[in-house]
Scaffold this motif. Structure first.
Motif, PDB file in Angstrom:
ATOM      1  N   LEU A  70       0.834  -1.201   0.000  1.00 35.30           N
ATOM      2  CA  LEU A  70       0.000   0.000   0.000  1.00 35.30           C
ATOM      3  C   LEU A  70       0.871   1.255   0.000  1.00 35.30           C
ATOM      4  O   LEU A  70       0.501   2.288  -0.567  1.00 35.30           O
ATOM      5  CB  LEU A  70      -0.914   0.001   1.230  1.00 35.30           C
ATOM      6  CG  LEU A  70      -1.837   1.207   1.407  1.00 35.30           C
ATOM      7  CD1 LEU A  70      -2.902   1.235   0.309  1.00 35.30           C
ATOM      8  CD2 LEU A  70      -2.500   1.176   2.783  1.00 35.30           C
ATOM      9  N   HIS A  71       2.052   1.154   0.605  1.00 34.32           N
ATOM     10  CA  HIS A  71       2.952   2.292   0.725  1.00 34.32           C
ATOM     11  C   HIS A  71       3.908   2.403  -0.456  1.00 34.32           C
ATOM     12  O   HIS A  71       4.447   3.480  -0.714  1.00 34.32           O
ATOM     13  CB  HIS A  71       3.746   2.186   2.030  1.00 34.32           C
ATOM     14  CG  HIS A  71       2.879   2.053   3.243  1.00 34.32           C
ATOM     15  ND1 HIS A  71       2.122   3.083   3.722  1.00 34.32           N
ATOM     16  CD2 HIS A  71       2.649   0.983   4.067  1.00 34.32           C
ATOM     17  CE1 HIS A  71       1.463   2.680   4.801  1.00 34.32           C
ATOM     18  NE2 HIS A  71       1.761   1.417   5.016  1.00 34.32           N
ATOM     19  N   ASP A  72       4.153   1.302  -1.151  1.00 33.62           N
ATOM     20  CA  ASP A  72       4.969   1.328  -2.367  1.00 33.62           C
ATOM     21  C   ASP A  72       4.527   0.167  -3.241  1.00 33.62           C
ATOM     22  O   ASP A  72       4.774  -1.003  -2.909  1.00 33.62           O
ATOM     23  CB  ASP A  72       6.462   1.224  -2.050  1.00 33.62           C
ATOM     24  CG  ASP A  72       7.327   1.577  -3.258  1.00 33.62           C
ATOM     25  OD1 ASP A  72       7.122   0.964  -4.326  1.00 33.62           O
ATOM     26  OD2 ASP A  72       8.194   2.461  -3.143  1.00 33.62           O
ATOM     27  N   ARG A  73       3.858   0.488  -4.334  1.00 38.12           N
ATOM     28  CA  ARG A  73       3.223  -0.527  -5.186  1.00 38.12           C
ATOM     29  C   ARG A  73       4.239  -1.533  -5.736  1.00 38.12           C
ATOM     30  O   ARG A  73       3.873  -2.661  -6.088  1.00 38.12           O
ATOM     31  CB  ARG A  73       2.489   0.191  -6.330  1.00 38.12           C
ATOM     32  CG  ARG A  73       1.732  -0.707  -7.310  1.00 38.12           C
ATOM     33  CD  ARG A  73       0.380  -1.124  -6.796  1.00 38.12           C
ATOM     34  NE  ARG A  73      -0.316  -1.962  -7.769  1.00 38.12           N
ATOM     35  CZ  ARG A  73      -1.365  -1.582  -8.487  1.00 38.12           C
ATOM     36  NH1 ARG A  73      -1.851  -0.362  -8.358  1.00 38.12           N
ATOM     37  NH2 ARG A  73      -1.955  -2.415  -9.307  1.00 38.12           N
ATOM     38  N   ARG A  74       5.516  -1.164  -5.794  1.00 41.61           N
ATOM     39  CA  ARG A  74       6.520  -2.098  -6.308  1.00 41.61           C
ATOM     40  C   ARG A  74       6.580  -3.378  -5.494  1.00 41.61           C
ATOM     41  O   ARG A  74       6.925  -4.453  -6.012  1.00 41.61           O
ATOM     42  CB  ARG A  74       7.895  -1.425  -6.338  1.00 41.61           C
ATOM     43  CG  ARG A  74       8.040  -0.312  -7.367  1.00 41.61           C
ATOM     44  CD  ARG A  74       9.389   0.378  -7.267  1.00 41.61           C
ATOM     45  NE  ARG A  74       9.507   1.175  -6.038  1.00 41.61           N
ATOM     46  CZ  ARG A  74      10.581   1.897  -5.704  1.00 41.61           C
ATOM     47  NH1 ARG A  74      11.645   1.901  -6.508  1.00 41.61           N
ATOM     48  NH2 ARG A  74      10.614   2.598  -4.587  1.00 41.61           N
ATOM     49  N   LEU A  75       6.234  -3.305  -4.218  1.00 39.08           N
ATOM     50  CA  LEU A  75       6.297  -4.481  -3.355  1.00 39.08           C
ATOM     51  C   LEU A  75       5.208  -5.498  -3.682  1.00 39.08           C
ATOM     52  O   LEU A  75       5.314  -6.671  -3.279  1.00 39.08           O
ATOM     53  CB  LEU A  75       6.214  -4.066  -1.887  1.00 39.08           C
ATOM     54  CG  LEU A  75       7.384  -3.216  -1.379  1.00 39.08           C
ATOM     55  CD1 LEU A  75       7.143  -2.766   0.058  1.00 39.08           C
ATOM     56  CD2 LEU A  75       8.712  -3.977  -1.478  1.00 39.08           C
TER      57      LEU A  75
END
Length: 271
Positions: free
Chosen positions: A83-88
């Protein structure tokens, strides 16, 4: 250590494995744990490490600062990390991990949680440094897994920085084993960055002390049978417009939300 003897006799049935996924599944079924290469390039490993740090900072900011998280003992966890970094999110849809989870559980699986986990440098204790199952408070066993844990190693997991310790095969017994068994059987699972440490969620395991000067980072995924409630209601958190990818929506739990009314229940039946 003596070389493993390949010769045998009196064996009428034998398992065979030809791929890393098959090897991981056999190890999971027998021992309750496995290490699986994520198949990433070095540039991707760097990208995930950067994304982890971005997510960590953003999570702290949203919570009102690190002190607010410390009061909740949440300062070493990044909830719903993607949610905080879509790359994850790419870590959650790794094809090798999904193949293992589907072979072990069923074709229909749901991502119950994705949390960043930090084993802090030079800390005597931390919240994951205690024996537990990833389906906690459950003293049951299953004929096949109800949930699989896949811990992505952002950094190398070493004996020095607190790699996960498992009690092999304890997913096959209900109760926590004796102190003598724990002392004799506990095994530390080291893994290179870019790997996943995959566990049957009913195996007893713990983090260990990080004796280095750098935090050890990981991203934990729990994949479950769709009958198990998600840790956080991801569809409600993300919203309907998050994705049009039907397979991703299924993985994120959009297809198994609990109806909030008879109307919603009957609508789900019509679908």
């Amino acid at each position: 250590m003596n070389a493993i003897v390949e010769r045998s006799y009196g064996i009428l049935r034998r398992r065979t494995t030809e791929t890393e996924v098959e090897e991981a599944c056999e190890s999971l079924a027998t021992l309750g744990y496995a290490v699986l290469d994520g198949g990433y390039q070095d540039s991707e490993l760097d990208r995930f490490a950067e994304a982890f740090d971005v997510a960590r900072r953003h999570s702290e900011q949203q919570a009102g600062g690190i002190d607010s998280l410390k009061r909740l003992d949440e300062h070493n966890t990044v909830r719903a990390a993607f949610l905080h970094d879509r790359r994850l999110l790419d870590l959650a849809v790794n094809s090798r991990v999904l193949s293992v989870a589907k072979r072990m559980i069923a074709d229909y699986i749901v991502l119950s949680q994705q949390n960043g986990v930090i084993n802090p440098a030079n800390a005597a204790t931390y919240n994951q440094g205690a024996w537990h199952r990833d389906l906690p408070y459950q003293h049951v066993i299953f004929s096949r897994p109800m949930a699989i844990n896949a811990l992505y190693c952002v950094d190398d997991f070493t004996t020095e920085n607190g790699a996960t310790i498992v009690l092999p095969a304890t997913h096959k017994q209900e109760e926590f084993p004796s102190q003598r068994f724990v002392r004799n059987a506990a095994l530390q699972v080291t893994a290179k960055r870019g790997s996943y440490i995959v566990l049957d969620c009913m195996i007893y395991h713990t983090g260990s002390t990080n004796q280095t000067t750098a935090d050890r980072r990981g991203v934990n995924h729990v994949y479950t049978s769709p009958i198990i409630r998600q840790q956080i209601d991801l569809p409600a958190l993300l919203g309907e417009a998050f994705t049009d990818d039907e397979s991703l929506k299924q993985l994120l739990g959009y297809g198994v939300r609990t109806p909030r009314s008879l109307g919603e229940f009957f609508a789900s039946r019509r679908k």
